[in-house]
Design a protein around this motif. Structure first.
Motif, PDB file in Angstrom:
ATOM      1  N   UNK A 156      45.221  41.181  36.099  1.00  0.00           N
ATOM      2  CA  UNK A 156      44.721  41.021  34.735  1.00  0.00           C
ATOM      3  C   UNK A 156      43.232  40.686  34.738  1.00  0.00           C
ATOM      4  N   UNK A 157      42.786  40.002  35.769  1.00  0.00           N
ATOM      5  CA  UNK A 157      41.368  39.625  35.854  1.00  0.00           C
ATOM      6  C   UNK A 157      40.470  40.825  36.095  1.00  0.00           C
ATOM      7  N   UNK A 158      41.047  41.923  36.579  1.00  0.00           N
ATOM      8  CA  UNK A 158      40.254  43.127  36.861  1.00  0.00           C
ATOM      9  C   UNK A 158      40.046  44.003  35.632  1.00  0.00           C
ATOM     10  N   UNK A 203      46.754  47.966  25.682  1.00  0.00           N
ATOM     11  CA  UNK A 203      47.873  47.579  26.530  1.00  0.00           C
ATOM     12  C   UNK A 203      47.908  46.080  26.816  1.00  0.00           C
ATOM     13  N   UNK A 204      46.801  45.382  26.563  1.00  0.00           N
ATOM     14  CA  UNK A 204      46.766  43.948  26.802  1.00  0.00           C
ATOM     15  C   UNK A 204      46.946  43.604  28.269  1.00  0.00           C
ATOM     16  N   UNK A 205      47.490  42.424  28.512  1.00  0.00           N
ATOM     17  CA  UNK A 205      47.632  41.929  29.877  1.00  0.00           C
ATOM     18  C   UNK A 205      48.692  42.694  30.668  1.00  0.00           C
ATOM     19  N   UNK A 206      49.521  43.488  29.968  1.00  0.00           N
ATOM     20  CA  UNK A 206      50.580  44.243  30.643  1.00  0.00           C
ATOM     21  C   UNK A 206      50.131  45.660  31.014  1.00  0.00           C
ATOM     22  N   UNK A 207      48.818  45.890  31.103  1.00  0.00           N
ATOM     23  CA  UNK A 207      48.303  47.240  31.326  1.00  0.00           C
ATOM     24  C   UNK A 207      48.849  47.870  32.603  1.00  0.00           C
ATOM     25  N   UNK A 208      48.939  47.101  33.660  1.00  0.00           N
ATOM     26  CA  UNK A 208      49.389  47.671  34.935  1.00  0.00           C
ATOM     27  C   UNK A 208      50.840  48.128  34.844  1.00  0.00           C
ATOM     28  N   UNK A 209      51.720  47.280  34.344  1.00  0.00           N
ATOM     29  CA  UNK A 209      53.132  47.666  34.251  1.00  0.00           C
ATOM     30  C   UNK A 209      53.323  48.804  33.258  1.00  0.00           C
ATOM     31  N   UNK A 234      31.794  56.255  31.203  1.00  0.00           N
ATOM     32  CA  UNK A 234      30.753  55.521  30.481  1.00  0.00           C
ATOM     33  C   UNK A 234      31.316  54.753  29.286  1.00  0.00           C
ATOM     34  N   UNK A 235      31.038  53.434  29.258  1.00  0.00           N
ATOM     35  CA  UNK A 235      31.453  52.592  28.158  1.00  0.00           C
ATOM     36  C   UNK A 235      32.881  52.100  28.234  1.00  0.00           C
ATOM     37  N   UNK A 236      33.621  52.512  29.251  1.00  0.00           N
ATOM     38  CA  UNK A 236      35.017  52.104  29.377  1.00  0.00           C
ATOM     39  C   UNK A 236      35.179  51.040  30.446  1.00  0.00           C
ATOM     40  N   UNK A 237      35.910  49.988  30.099  1.00  0.00           N
ATOM     41  CA  UNK A 237      36.374  49.038  31.100  1.00  0.00           C
ATOM     42  C   UNK A 237      37.625  49.611  31.774  1.00  0.00           C
ATOM     43  N   UNK A 238      38.098  48.921  32.794  1.00  0.00           N
ATOM     44  CA  UNK A 238      39.334  49.350  33.436  1.00  0.00           C
ATOM     45  C   UNK A 238      40.483  49.321  32.438  1.00  0.00           C
ATOM     46  N   UNK A 239      40.502  48.350  31.539  1.00  0.00           N
ATOM     47  CA  UNK A 239      41.549  48.294  30.515  1.00  0.00           C
ATOM     48  C   UNK A 239      41.502  49.531  29.627  1.00  0.00           C
TER      49      UNK A 239
END
Length: 205
Positions: free
Chosen positions: A29-31, A76-82, A39-44
């Motif tokens: 979640x910290x990533x 997706x919030x904190x559940x982005x990976x799952x 461009x302009x996009x975070x990993x989230x």
């Protein structure tokens, strides 16, 4: 012979998606606030886009791709990976279903009335996730070296992607093509074709 003629494009796609899942699974979640080569996009932001595309293509394989709602990007919030992993499993299963290679995919994401033969549509998905795997790896600062046969299969698809004003549209997956050094690898050449600089690093590193 075009490698895509010798190997089911669904299997190439499955492997590209699997590699992306392995990379995403290493994120925490910290990533999610990390910058990406998009461009302009975070990993989230990137994972939200990738997740939505999986659901859209899965719906297309199931005959529902003409509905713009199935392509909608959702936070997706904190559940982005799952959420990403679940979406990847869904699209892989949808592509693997009996009869899929003979279907036509409606891809509302490509414009109203856009319909493509399944192998071509799955090829679009394949190139997207091969490159987005690299995006995720660069964001996380980890290596990503796709298998040589995936790179060879991706090259003709990358060459066929129009390099025009559509790449300048907000949210476009690819940006205008970039020159790469003469010593660039075959995969780095593909990245350059699709607007990625192989030398990209997050600012401040």
């Amino acid at each position: 012979m075009d490698i895509r003629e010798a190997v089911d494009i669904r299997e190439l796609d499955r492997r590209a998606v699997r590699a992306s899942v392995d990379l995403v699974a290493g994120a925490s979640a910290a990533d999610l606030g990390r910058p990406t080569p998009c461009e302009g996009w975070t990993l989230a932001d990137l994972l939200a886009h990738m997740t939505a595309q999986h659901h859209g293509f899965a719906a297309a394989a199931e005959g529902r791709g003409a509905d713009p709602e199935v392509w909608r990007v959702r936070p997706l919030g904190a559940d982005a990976v799952s959420a990403y992993v679940e979406a990847a499993e869904r699209v892989t299963a949808a592509f693997a279903a009996d009869g899929v290679p003979d279907r036509a995919f409606a891809l509302a994401e490509f414009g109203e009335g856009a319909v493509f033969p399944a192998p071509q549509a799955i090829g679009f998905h394949f190139i997207d996730y091969l490159v987005h795997g690299w995006d995720v790896a660069r964001s996380l600062g980890v290596p990503f070296t796709p298998d040589a046969d995936l790179v060879e299969a991706a090259r003709p698809i990358a060459l066929a992607v129009p390099d025009d004003e559509r790449r300048l549209a907000p949210g476009s997956a690819f940006r205008p093509g970039l020159a790469v050094p003469a010593a660039a690898s075959r995969f780095e050449v593909i990245l350059g074709m699709l607007g990625r600089s192989p030398a990209w690093e997050p600012s401040g590193r």
